[in-house]
Design a protein around this motif. Sequence first.
Motif, PDB file in Angstrom:
ATOM      1  N   GLU A  74      14.890   6.784 -15.848  1.00  0.00           N
ATOM      2  CA  GLU A  74      14.405   8.032 -15.030  1.00  0.00           C
ATOM      3  C   GLU A  74      13.535   7.904 -14.405  1.00  0.00           C
ATOM      4  OE1 GLU A  74      12.608  12.040 -17.895  1.00  0.00           O
ATOM      5  OE2 GLU A  74      13.494   9.523 -18.981  1.00  0.00           O
ATOM      6  N   HIS A  75      12.326   7.400 -13.879  1.00  0.00           N
ATOM      7  CA  HIS A  75      11.115   7.854 -13.628  1.00  0.00           C
ATOM      8  C   HIS A  75      11.550   6.527 -12.401  1.00  0.00           C
ATOM      9  CE1 HIS A  75      10.051   8.770 -17.798  1.00  0.00           C
ATOM     10  NE2 HIS A  75       9.178   9.316 -17.352  1.00  0.00           N
ATOM     11  N   LEU A  76      12.045   5.927 -12.440  1.00  0.00           N
ATOM     12  CA  LEU A  76      11.685   5.169 -11.435  1.00  0.00           C
ATOM     13  C   LEU A  76      13.738   4.515 -11.082  1.00  0.00           C
ATOM     14  CD1 LEU A  76      10.380   3.023  -8.962  1.00  0.00           C
ATOM     15  CD2 LEU A  76      10.539   1.525 -11.067  1.00  0.00           C
ATOM     16  N   SER A  77      13.400   4.329  -9.335  1.00  0.00           N
ATOM     17  CA  SER A  77      14.847   3.690  -8.842  1.00  0.00           C
ATOM     18  C   SER A  77      14.386   2.644  -7.240  1.00  0.00           C
ATOM     19  CB  SER A  77      16.022   5.348  -8.226  1.00  0.00           C
ATOM     20  OG  SER A  77      14.919   5.737  -6.944  1.00  0.00           O
ATOM     21  N   ALA A  78      15.350   2.033  -7.446  1.00  0.00           N
ATOM     22  CA  ALA A  78      15.425   1.270  -6.205  1.00  0.00           C
ATOM     23  C   ALA A  78      15.728   0.703  -5.583  1.00  0.00           C
ATOM     24  CB  ALA A  78      15.066  -0.630  -7.115  1.00  0.00           C
ATOM     25  N   ASP A  79      15.912   0.420  -4.388  1.00  0.00           N
ATOM     26  CA  ASP A  79      17.239  -0.119  -2.874  1.00  0.00           C
ATOM     27  C   ASP A  79      16.938  -0.972  -2.151  1.00  0.00           C
ATOM     28  OD1 ASP A  79      19.586   0.542  -1.374  1.00  0.00           O
ATOM     29  OD2 ASP A  79      19.691   2.344  -1.121  1.00  0.00           O
ATOM     30  N   THR A  80      17.905  -1.623  -1.976  1.00  0.00           N
ATOM     31  CA  THR A  80      17.287  -3.254  -0.763  1.00  0.00           C
ATOM     32  C   THR A  80      18.014  -3.451   0.783  1.00  0.00           C
ATOM     33  OG1 THR A  80      19.697  -4.535  -1.610  1.00  0.00           O
ATOM     34  CG2 THR A  80      17.980  -4.554  -2.816  1.00  0.00           C
ATOM     35  N   VAL A  81      17.283  -3.908   1.054  1.00  0.00           N
ATOM     36  CA  VAL A  81      17.382  -3.723   2.962  1.00  0.00           C
ATOM     37  C   VAL A  81      17.357  -4.727   3.574  1.00  0.00           C
ATOM     38  CG1 VAL A  81      16.375  -2.581   4.977  1.00  0.00           C
ATOM     39  CG2 VAL A  81      16.287  -1.207   2.744  1.00  0.00           C
ATOM     40  N   ASP A  82      18.470  -5.279   4.508  1.00  0.00           N
ATOM     41  CA  ASP A  82      18.720  -6.755   4.608  1.00  0.00           C
ATOM     42  C   ASP A  82      17.514  -6.492   6.910  1.00  0.00           C
ATOM     43  OD1 ASP A  82      21.035  -5.734   6.278  1.00  0.00           O
ATOM     44  OD2 ASP A  82      21.988  -6.352   5.417  1.00  0.00           O
ATOM     45  N   ASP A  83      17.393  -7.693   6.860  1.00  0.00           N
ATOM     46  CA  ASP A  83      16.676  -8.373   7.869  1.00  0.00           C
ATOM     47  C   ASP A  83      17.518  -7.452   8.957  1.00  0.00           C
ATOM     48  OD1 ASP A  83      15.310 -10.046   6.077  1.00  0.00           O
ATOM     49  OD2 ASP A  83      16.000 -11.418   7.079  1.00  0.00           O
ATOM     50  N   ALA A  84      18.940  -7.231   9.746  1.00  0.00           N
ATOM     51  CA  ALA A  84      19.468  -7.006  10.453  1.00  0.00           C
ATOM     52  C   ALA A  84      19.171  -5.529  10.361  1.00  0.00           C
ATOM     53  CB  ALA A  84      21.060  -7.296  10.516  1.00  0.00           C
ATOM     54  N   THR A  85      19.574  -4.625   8.810  1.00  0.00           N
ATOM     55  CA  THR A  85      18.949  -3.545   8.430  1.00  0.00           C
ATOM     56  C   THR A  85      17.740  -3.209   9.372  1.00  0.00           C
ATOM     57  OG1 THR A  85      20.661  -2.603   7.413  1.00  0.00           O
ATOM     58  CG2 THR A  85      19.243  -1.200   7.895  1.00  0.00           C
ATOM     59  N   ILE A  86      17.096  -3.869   8.608  1.00  0.00           N
ATOM     60  CA  ILE A  86      15.496  -3.476   9.047  1.00  0.00           C
ATOM     61  C   ILE A  86      14.690  -3.412  10.662  1.00  0.00           C
ATOM     62  CG2 ILE A  86      12.690  -5.090   8.796  1.00  0.00           C
ATOM     63  CD1 ILE A  86      13.799  -5.747   5.976  1.00  0.00           C
ATOM     64  N   ARG A  87      15.692  -4.612  11.369  1.00  0.00           N
ATOM     65  CA  ARG A  87      15.300  -4.970  12.952  1.00  0.00           C
ATOM     66  C   ARG A  87      15.707  -3.367  13.461  1.00  0.00           C
ATOM     67  NH1 ARG A  87      14.619  -9.766  14.880  1.00  0.00           N
ATOM     68  NH2 ARG A  87      14.841 -11.544  13.652  1.00  0.00           N
ATOM     69  N   ALA A  88      16.701  -3.125  12.785  1.00  0.00           N
ATOM     70  CA  ALA A  88      17.893  -1.456  14.008  1.00  0.00           C
ATOM     71  C   ALA A  88      16.705  -0.517  13.267  1.00  0.00           C
ATOM     72  CB  ALA A  88      19.161  -1.192  12.722  1.00  0.00           C
ATOM     73  N   ARG A  89      16.052  -0.823  11.799  1.00  0.00           N
ATOM     74  CA  ARG A  89      15.548   0.706  11.701  1.00  0.00           C
ATOM     75  C   ARG A  89      14.795   0.897  12.189  1.00  0.00           C
ATOM     76  NH1 ARG A  89      16.231   5.350  10.619  1.00  0.00           N
ATOM     77  NH2 ARG A  89      17.872   4.267   9.555  1.00  0.00           N
ATOM     78  N   ILE A  90      13.625  -0.139  13.121  1.00  0.00           N
ATOM     79  CA  ILE A  90      12.545  -0.771  13.903  1.00  0.00           C
ATOM     80  C   ILE A  90      12.499  -0.014  14.752  1.00  0.00           C
ATOM     81  CG2 ILE A  90      10.932  -1.813  14.500  1.00  0.00           C
ATOM     82  CD1 ILE A  90      10.948  -3.729  12.245  1.00  0.00           C
ATOM     83  N   ARG A  91      13.777  -0.336  15.602  1.00  0.00           N
ATOM     84  CA  ARG A  91      14.228   0.244  17.056  1.00  0.00           C
ATOM     85  C   ARG A  91      14.322   1.333  16.762  1.00  0.00           C
ATOM     86  NH1 ARG A  91      18.820  -2.779  17.211  1.00  0.00           N
ATOM     87  NH2 ARG A  91      17.859  -4.570  17.638  1.00  0.00           N
ATOM     88  N   GLY A  92      15.238   1.968  15.960  1.00  0.00           N
ATOM     89  CA  GLY A  92      16.120   3.411  16.157  1.00  0.00           C
ATOM     90  C   GLY A  92      14.408   4.409  15.392  1.00  0.00           C
ATOM     91  N   ASP A  93      13.531   4.259  14.481  1.00  0.00           N
ATOM     92  CA  ASP A  93      12.359   4.947  14.100  1.00  0.00           C
ATOM     93  C   ASP A  93      11.580   5.196  15.626  1.00  0.00           C
ATOM     94  OD1 ASP A  93      13.532   5.647  12.513  1.00  0.00           O
ATOM     95  OD2 ASP A  93      12.305   5.375  10.869  1.00  0.00           O
ATOM     96  N   PHE A  94      11.285   4.003  16.640  1.00  0.00           N
ATOM     97  CA  PHE A  94      10.650   3.604  17.518  1.00  0.00           C
ATOM     98  C   PHE A  94      11.191   4.751  17.973  1.00  0.00           C
ATOM     99  CE2 PHE A  94       9.027   2.052  21.142  1.00  0.00           C
ATOM    100  CZ  PHE A  94       8.523   2.511  21.571  1.00  0.00           C
ATOM    101  N   MET A  95      12.309   4.742  18.212  1.00  0.00           N
ATOM    102  CA  MET A  95      12.980   5.943  20.106  1.00  0.00           C
ATOM    103  C   MET A  95      12.989   7.112  19.103  1.00  0.00           C
ATOM    104  SD  MET A  95      16.393   3.261  20.917  1.00  0.00           S
ATOM    105  CE  MET A  95      16.565   4.462  21.992  1.00  0.00           C
ATOM    106  N   GLN A  96      13.451   7.209  17.960  1.00  0.00           N
ATOM    107  CA  GLN A  96      13.648   8.498  18.060  1.00  0.00           C
ATOM    108  C   GLN A  96      12.220   9.318  17.686  1.00  0.00           C
ATOM    109  OE1 GLN A  96      15.858   9.226  14.549  1.00  0.00           O
ATOM    110  NE2 GLN A  96      15.923  11.549  14.691  1.00  0.00           N
ATOM    111  N   TYR A  97      11.728   8.862  16.876  1.00  0.00           N
ATOM    112  CA  TYR A  97       9.598   9.236  16.543  1.00  0.00           C
ATOM    113  C   TYR A  97       8.747   9.447  16.995  1.00  0.00           C
ATOM    114  CZ  TYR A  97      13.002  10.778  12.344  1.00  0.00           C
ATOM    115  OH  TYR A  97      13.511  11.227  11.530  1.00  0.00           O
ATOM    116  N   GLY A  98       8.379   7.223  17.624  1.00  0.00           N
ATOM    117  CA  GLY A  98       7.969   6.860  18.357  1.00  0.00           C
ATOM    118  C   GLY A  98       6.800   6.378  17.512  1.00  0.00           C
ATOM    119  N   ARG A  99       7.204   6.097  15.980  1.00  0.00           N
ATOM    120  CA  ARG A  99       6.555   5.314  15.170  1.00  0.00           C
ATOM    121  C   ARG A  99       7.062   3.758  14.973  1.00  0.00           C
ATOM    122  NH1 ARG A  99       3.011   7.640  11.948  1.00  0.00           N
ATOM    123  NH2 ARG A  99       2.871   9.846  11.830  1.00  0.00           N
ATOM    124  N   GLU A 100       5.681   3.154  15.348  1.00  0.00           N
ATOM    125  CA  GLU A 100       5.703   1.562  15.409  1.00  0.00           C
ATOM    126  C   GLU A 100       5.768   0.904  13.239  1.00  0.00           C
ATOM    127  OE1 GLU A 100       2.797   0.720  17.730  1.00  0.00           O
ATOM    128  OE2 GLU A 100       3.651   1.209  19.576  1.00  0.00           O
TER     129      GLU A 100
END
Length: 434
Positions: A329-355
């Motif tokens: 009820e008070h907590l949830s969790a999800d997992t992220v693999d390395d390929a998705t970590i790389r894709a998210r770093i690239r995607g959010d840098f391109m979309q938001y300019g965030r590193e």
Amino acid sequence: MRFASSRGGAPVVSLSQALSQGLAPDGGLYVPTAMPTVELQAFSNPSSVPQIARLSLDGFFAEDGLREELAAIAEAAMNFPAPTTPVAGARDPLFVLELYHGPTAAFKDFGARFLAECHQRLQPGGAASKPLTILVATSGDTGGAVAAAFHHRQWARVAILYPKGLVSPRQERQLTCWGDNVLSLRVDGTFDDCQGLVKTAFRDPDLSRKHRFSSANSINIGRLLPQMIYYIASSLELFEKTGAKPSYIIPAGNLGNACAALWARDMGFPLGRIVLAHNINRTVADFLATGRWQPRPSVATLASAMDVGNPSNMERVRSLYPTLESLREHLSADTVDDATIRARIRGDFMQYGREWCPHTATAAEVYARLSERERRGQPWVIVATAHPAKFNDIVEPIIGKPITVPKSLADLLSLPEHRADMPATIEALSAALE
């Protein structure tokens, strides 16, 4: 205020005793016997993070010898910012809690500096017969923050245990650049092996007689309490601005940072949902899904500081929420693999300019998986736990540009290294401490 072991097999103690011991005699983690509550009206016009710390932690320090020192401890430890910044270009109310502006560019600076200031005031007067020996296992950021906080404090010595080949090159430089009263031990094993050695040393009667041990991992309640403060400050700010309780997505490893957020919310501060973002070390996510607690060997990932297969602070989380139903009820969790970590770093840098560093990228990915209704219903906060410059070898090739190195980090990287190698055995640790 008194503190009890999460395992219920040790006497209750004062805050000062819990800080000094680190781990309870029965191997459990100290938790408050009753969670303090607050009146939010008292926080209507806080002027600084140290002031928020003094007000919100006062109940934990009640009737303890350190209470009169709380304001000075907070002022000395929390003298750098932790801003909550909006993400430009995001369609929905999205913010980042930036926890990488301290001396070692990671969120661990808050807890490590606070703990060191507490210990400074707990040391006996005159020439102590033994120095305080701080044992710390690290998967990357904790060791550097603890070393920086305790460096040159002559009443202490620090032994850092870190897994060989499982931290980034810049993290390793931060772990080994100190010398003086800091011993850096590169262990042939995983973070779980390092953490196991620390716990074994605490329980070993011969070693405990020879050394005055304490811990600076998040198993020490003196590390966890100050980590509540940035969640409190951030939630109060956003609640005032938006009129809604912000929800937080937290990169999770040993669960100290997550537990701090859960405690802050349980005290009555305006935090909404708390979601954990894990790498492929799935112990917590699987427990929430199946109800079976099955610690396992950790797996190496890009988000190395989160490579934990048996997170210690789950004992504190389960003490707060004893049943599986209340925990879900008070907590949830999800997992992220390395390929998705790389894709998210690239995607959010391109979309938001965030590193993003790889750890923060796990939280950004979990945010992206939320439904449109979830995202628009309340402000969300991605918790940025480390500066991406600490992981330049991973991040720079992904985003195609160099990352500016903070001056505090650059200064540490210029220092010479001091380290020793050891196998993952208690005999080797004992010899190193001698």
